[in-house]
Write a protein that holds these residues in place. Structure first.
Motif, PDB file in Angstrom:
ATOM      1  N   ASN A 146       0.747  -1.132  -0.003  1.00 44.67           N
ATOM      2  CA  ASN A 146       0.053  -0.075  -0.036  1.00 44.67           C
ATOM      3  C   ASN A 146       0.930   1.189  -0.143  1.00 44.67           C
ATOM      4  N   SER A 199      -5.488   3.822   1.635  1.00 46.17           N
ATOM      5  CA  SER A 199      -5.506   3.918   0.039  1.00 46.17           C
ATOM      6  C   SER A 199      -5.126   5.530  -0.474  1.00 46.17           C
ATOM      7  N   ARG A 229     -10.131  -1.481   3.454  1.00 40.48           N
ATOM      8  CA  ARG A 229      -9.803  -1.507   1.986  1.00 40.48           C
ATOM      9  C   ARG A 229     -10.686  -2.595   1.170  1.00 40.48           C
ATOM     10  N   TYR A 250      -4.015  -3.999  -3.604  1.00 41.19           N
ATOM     11  CA  TYR A 250      -3.032  -2.955  -3.789  1.00 41.19           C
ATOM     12  C   TYR A 250      -2.413  -3.540  -5.433  1.00 41.19           C
TER      13      TYR A 250
END
Length: 442
Positions: free
Chosen positions: A145, A279, A347, A412
């Motif tokens: 990430n 994010s 996420r 990711y």
């Protein structure tokens, strides 16, 4: 609808002809070339070799050996290569052009300092930032990430007393790297060295700061201004690769959040806390999870969305746990564990993948720890992540978890990771696969 699975081409490692001095770490996203490391005459090099075509030669031909400048490198036994002793990680963009190399200063586990190296594989140019803190080194579940594709770069006047972005530059190929330094993130925008074909233009930001707040803020949450970004300049080498650098203080952000609720958080200014990056959205909105101690009996979690361009933020979600739920009296350990759990859940919820693709079962999902379904063994993106039928049975009966896995690359997807951890531990990988699953090495 029937999905036709692409046929995977299998290559035998012994037929590739790579020399013993090279440590092969993996395949790039398309399966076109090998990524490896080599140390020669005390110089660490990233090795790129072309994967042989299906017809003709079987060996992997050399594309380039890219020296990795590392000024404090390296204190280790002269009889051993640094590739086999020093923790090294490579984050390579999904188009396999730009990347970041993270190198620890020594083989000592307690050493948390190292060097960041930005590289452009197409031109062979590099830039480096020495003696920085490297959090989460050798934990690939928490570094994917840290690398994001972006299409806008903030323009900050050099004479500005604080970070106030009045303009942004639109660019078709750029990346942002977040280096976690224990109290915040060093944020670096890297761009290709040669950009003749890249269209660049400046766009004025809206004079009304809050008019462009992300779509995530759909519940009219209060938006707060805060000055927590500081401009930095720590990079040496090819100046064309680094467009901008800044430091985001998570501690300063948390202090601002708590100061607005003094009646609720009536504790000293400095508290134990842990954080994770969830994010980066639309080149500017950074979502963070911050977990902090609220006295000896309680821990609080807050999900915050921070706008890098305007230095404004709003809180998306709050959570709390009491000491009985924490199962530990050591706040530092439990806060790290909870922030990691919260970030991965957030996420997955944002993307609607894994258990969070089953909206009808939301009440069974939110507060559970789903990290046990995460798989980071390969850079592969799973096609079953958003299938509610596939996940619904698992939610009610977790004992069948062996077949239910989410690749972290699915959460990711902006970078692939290559690490020398297996080399240092002398644990050869039985198979190396690429993201496209077009090729594998056995």
């Amino acid at each position: 609808i029937h999905t036709i699975k692409k046929k995977t081409r299998t290559l035998l490692f012994q037929e590739l002809g790579t020399p013993p001095s090279e440590a092969v770490l993996g395949l790039d996203a398309s399966g076109s070339f090998l990524i490896g490391l080599e140390e020669c005459n005390s110089t660490l090099k990233l090795v790129q070799r072309a994967v042989p075509s299906s017809h003709g030669r079987k060996s992997a031909s050399l594309i380039q050996k890219l020296p990795l400048e590392c000024p404090v490198f390296i204190n280790h036994d002269d009889e051993e290569s640094s590739v086999a002793t020093i923790p090294i990680e490579i984050l390579l963009s999904s188009d396999s052009r730009m990347g970041i190399v993270r190198i620890q200063n020594s083989s000592t586990p307690e050493d948390t300092t190292g060097t960041l190296i930005a590289l452009d594989l197409r031109t062979g140019k590099t830039a480096f930032s020495p003696n920085v803190r490297l959090r989460h080194l050798n934990n690939t579940k928490t570094i994917r990430n840290l690398f994001w594709n972006v299409t806008q770069i903030p323009i900050v006047p050099k004479d500005s007393p604080n970070w106030l972005c009045r303009k942004v530059k639109a660019i078709t190929s750029a990346h942002v790297v977040f280096n976690d330094e224990d109290d915040g993130y060093r944020i670096t925008w890297i761009i290709p060295d040669e950009r003749e074909e890249i269209a660049e233009k400046e766009m004025l930001l809206s004079a009304q700061k809050h008019s462009s707040v992300s779509h995530i803020n759909s519940s009219n949450k209060a938006i707060h201004e805060v000055n927590i970004l500081q401009r930095e300049h720590t990079w040496e080498g090819c100046s064309n690769l680094v467009a901008l650098e800044a430091f985001l203080s998570v501690e300063a952000l948390l202090n601002d959040i708590r100061s607005r609720r003094k009646r609720v958080f009536g504790y000293p200014r400095v508290v134990e806390y842990s954080y994770e990056l969830v994010s980066m959205d639309r080149s500017r909105y950074v979502t963070l999870v911050i977990c902090f101690a609220n006295g000896p009996e309680q821990a609080i979690a807050v999900v915050v969305q921070f706008d890098i361009f305007t230095q404004t933020y709003h809180e998306l979600k709050w959570g709390k746990k009491h000491r009985q739920q924490l199962q530990s009296s050591v706040h530092e350990i439990l806060l790290k564990n909870w922030s990691s759990q919260y970030a991965f859940n957030q996420r997955m919820e944002d993307l609607g993948v894994g258990p969070f693709c089953c909206c009808a079962l939301k009440k069974h999902i939110d507060k559970k720890d789903w990290r046990h379904v995460l798989d980071d063994s390969q850079n592969i993106i799973s096609c079953k992540n958003t299938n509610p039928t596939f996940w619904s049975d698992f939610i009610t009966d977790p004992t069948i978890h062996k077949e239910h896995r989410i690749t972290i690359a699915s959460l990711y997807p902006d970078c692939d990771i290559f690490s020398n951890a297996a080399v240092r531990k002398e644990l050869p990988a039985p198979v190396l696969r690429c993201r496209s699953e077009s090729s594998e090495i056995v």
